[in-house]
Motif scaffolding. Structure first.
Motif, PDB file in Angstrom:
ATOM      1  N   GLU A 223       0.802  -1.202   0.000  1.00 31.60           N
ATOM      2  CA  GLU A 223       0.000   0.000   0.000  1.00 31.60           C
ATOM      3  C   GLU A 223       0.845   1.267   0.000  1.00 31.60           C
ATOM      4  O   GLU A 223       0.355   2.341  -0.259  1.00 31.60           O
ATOM      5  CB  GLU A 223      -0.947  -0.005   1.206  1.00 31.60           C
ATOM      6  CG  GLU A 223      -2.025  -1.078   1.100  1.00 31.60           C
ATOM      7  CD  GLU A 223      -2.997  -1.021   2.249  1.00 31.60           C
ATOM      8  OE1 GLU A 223      -2.970  -0.010   2.986  1.00 31.60           O
ATOM      9  OE2 GLU A 223      -3.785  -1.964   2.430  1.00 31.60           O
TER      10      GLU A 223
ATOM     11  N   SER B 141       0.671   3.422  -3.097  1.00 32.22           N
ATOM     12  CA  SER B 141      -0.604   3.986  -3.503  1.00 32.22           C
ATOM     13  C   SER B 141      -1.337   4.565  -2.308  1.00 32.22           C
ATOM     14  O   SER B 141      -1.191   4.114  -1.179  1.00 32.22           O
ATOM     15  CB  SER B 141      -1.448   2.899  -4.171  1.00 32.22           C
ATOM     16  OG  SER B 141      -2.731   3.389  -4.452  1.00 32.22           O
TER      17      SER B 141
ATOM     18  N   VAL C 264      -4.559   4.534  -2.359  1.00 31.34           N
ATOM     19  CA  VAL C 264      -5.802   3.777  -2.403  1.00 31.34           C
ATOM     20  C   VAL C 264      -5.624   2.463  -1.659  1.00 31.34           C
ATOM     21  O   VAL C 264      -4.675   1.722  -1.908  1.00 31.34           O
ATOM     22  CB  VAL C 264      -6.213   3.505  -3.871  1.00 31.34           C
ATOM     23  CG1 VAL C 264      -7.379   2.536  -3.934  1.00 31.34           C
ATOM     24  CG2 VAL C 264      -6.567   4.814  -4.566  1.00 31.34           C
TER      25      VAL C 264
ATOM     26  N   PHE D  75     -10.282  -1.138  -3.993  1.00 27.36           N
ATOM     27  CA  PHE D  75     -10.886  -0.810  -5.278  1.00 27.36           C
ATOM     28  C   PHE D  75     -12.348  -1.250  -5.261  1.00 27.36           C
ATOM     29  O   PHE D  75     -12.717  -2.203  -4.574  1.00 27.36           O
ATOM     30  CB  PHE D  75     -10.158  -1.506  -6.423  1.00 27.36           C
ATOM     31  CG  PHE D  75      -8.757  -1.004  -6.650  1.00 27.36           C
ATOM     32  CD1 PHE D  75      -8.530   0.168  -7.365  1.00 27.36           C
ATOM     33  CD2 PHE D  75      -7.666  -1.704  -6.150  1.00 27.36           C
ATOM     34  CE1 PHE D  75      -7.243   0.631  -7.570  1.00 27.36           C
ATOM     35  CE2 PHE D  75      -6.375  -1.248  -6.352  1.00 27.36           C
ATOM     36  CZ  PHE D  75      -6.161  -0.077  -7.063  1.00 27.36           C
TER      37      PHE D  75
ATOM     38  N   TYR E 286      -6.568  -3.514  -1.870  1.00 32.24           N
ATOM     39  CA  TYR E 286      -5.452  -3.289  -2.799  1.00 32.24           C
ATOM     40  C   TYR E 286      -4.601  -4.551  -2.927  1.00 32.24           C
ATOM     41  O   TYR E 286      -4.252  -4.969  -4.037  1.00 32.24           O
ATOM     42  CB  TYR E 286      -4.596  -2.128  -2.282  1.00 32.24           C
ATOM     43  CG  TYR E 286      -3.379  -1.827  -3.127  1.00 32.24           C
ATOM     44  CD1 TYR E 286      -3.465  -0.952  -4.212  1.00 32.24           C
ATOM     45  CD2 TYR E 286      -2.152  -2.411  -2.852  1.00 32.24           C
ATOM     46  CE1 TYR E 286      -2.351  -0.672  -4.988  1.00 32.24           C
ATOM     47  CE2 TYR E 286      -1.031  -2.144  -3.622  1.00 32.24           C
ATOM     48  CZ  TYR E 286      -1.138  -1.273  -4.690  1.00 32.24           C
ATOM     49  OH  TYR E 286      -0.026  -1.009  -5.456  1.00 32.24           O
TER      50      TYR E 286
ATOM     51  N   GLY F 230      -6.942   8.597  -6.214  1.00 29.56           N
ATOM     52  CA  GLY F 230      -8.308   8.825  -5.750  1.00 29.56           C
ATOM     53  C   GLY F 230      -9.310   7.957  -6.465  1.00 29.56           C
ATOM     54  O   GLY F 230     -10.174   7.330  -5.845  1.00 29.56           O
TER      55      GLY F 230
ATOM     56  N   ASN G 201     -10.828   4.964  -7.721  1.00 29.39           N
ATOM     57  CA  ASN G 201     -10.622   3.545  -7.398  1.00 29.39           C
ATOM     58  C   ASN G 201     -11.740   2.655  -7.911  1.00 29.39           C
ATOM     59  O   ASN G 201     -11.922   1.535  -7.452  1.00 29.39           O
ATOM     60  CB  ASN G 201     -10.468   3.361  -5.887  1.00 29.39           C
ATOM     61  CG  ASN G 201     -11.747   3.694  -5.135  1.00 29.39           C
ATOM     62  OD1 ASN G 201     -12.608   4.414  -5.647  1.00 29.39           O
ATOM     63  ND2 ASN G 201     -11.871   3.171  -3.921  1.00 29.39           N
TER      64      ASN G 201
END
Length: 303
Positions: A2, A5, A7, A10, A91, A167, A169
């Motif tokens: 992670e 990212s 995010v 998803f 993720y 952002g 996702n």
């Protein structure tokens, strides 16, 4: 993972927003998956518990059945999510699905290629068949298929895992795959898309060309066989060619085109991830008397 990212999860948009279509897809996917599991396990058990396991053709078929289960199982976690309004996946799970889907998919393609080589040797080099296809050699071929599957998947996984997701996702698909993920990455991914597409094209085209010319040569060789020999060879090769067409047809559409995504991609993905593997057990058993006899023996032993 992670750390690459912002995010942490998803959202998979799935095949449709319509609840009736979602329910239909859930029933369809569940049926296909159960049919695949039952058919593939039946082939595995029948081959393992009979003398067929010592024949290269059925040894490879047992590995293909195992790979069908692994490949489709890497996709089918979405079955239970089809009826859920918000289909989240972490993720880490998304990245794992990308890696496993491409590794198992590539390994399956290579096992299909090895099976074509086995058919080629059986027809073109019949007198040397036992020498060429000894147990050590085809163990190495299966091991090489697994190794090449991982070797193919790891570079693509390495590229995807380094992409920044800031952002957006929402993935317009029913599972995590390379091109839908590239679409939501918060950086210019055109060059990356082209590189990934070229890599996939090379693998898909090269394998398809090898398989195509192998069977062209086999067809020319059949002219020298007896009527019974032609019938048996055509039955075996016909089943294999059917599986190849079902698997490669949608794959070629997906990877032999510009690096972009289309709504039709999800439908074609259904073909090579769920529908084609489901039909493999039927294709390899309905026209194969040896497999049907092996299944009968297993059934009687069970009873």
């Amino acid at each position: 993972m992670e750390s690459q990212s912002n995010v942490s999860e998803f959202i998979l948009l799935g095949l449709s927003y319509d609840q009736n279509i979602k329910t239909f897809c859930f029933v369809l996917f569940l049926f296909c998956y159960i049919a695949l599991l039952v058919g593939s396990l039946l082939i595995l058990i029948s081959i393992r518990r009979s003398s067929l396991f010592h024949q290269p053709t059925y040894y490879f078929l047992s590995h293909l059945s195992s790979m069908d289960i692994c490949y489709t199982s890497s996709i089918t976690p979405i079955i239970g999510e089809l009826l859920v309004e918000r289909k989240n996946t972490s993720y880490g799970n998304c990245m794992l699905q990308v890696f496993s889907k491409h590794m198992f998919g590539m390994t399956e393609v290579l096992i299909l290629t090895v099976m074509a080589f086995d058919h080629y040797v059986a027809i073109r080099k019949l007198l040397h068949y036992v020498i060429i296809t000894n147990r050590t050699r085809y163990n190495l071929l299966v091991l090489a298929a697994w190794a090449c599957g991982a070797f193919h998947s790891f570079p693509q996984f390495s590229v995807i895992i380094q992409l920044p997701f800031c952002g957006a996702n929402k993935i317009d698909h029913y599972f995590c795959d390379i091109f839908p993920l590239l679409k939501v990455a918060c950086t210019d991914t055109y060059i990356t898309s082209v590189i990934m597409l070229v890599n996939s094209r090379m693998v898909t085209l090269r394998t398809f060309v090898i398989l195509f010319f192998s069977y062209v040569i086999i067809l020319f060789t059949l002219r020298n066989l007896s009527a019974e020999g032609k019938r048996k060879a055509l039955s075996t090769c016909g089943s294999h060619v059917t599986v190849i067409v079902l698997f490669f047809g949608p794959s070629i559409f997906t990877y032999l085109r510009p690096p972009t995504t289309f709504p039709e991609d999800k439908i074609f993905a259904l073909s090579y991830t769920i529908i084609a593997p489901m039909f493999n057990p039927l294709i390899y058993t309905l026209r194969n008397s040896e497999m049907k006899n092996a299944m009968r023996k297993v059934r009687f032993q069970t009873l």
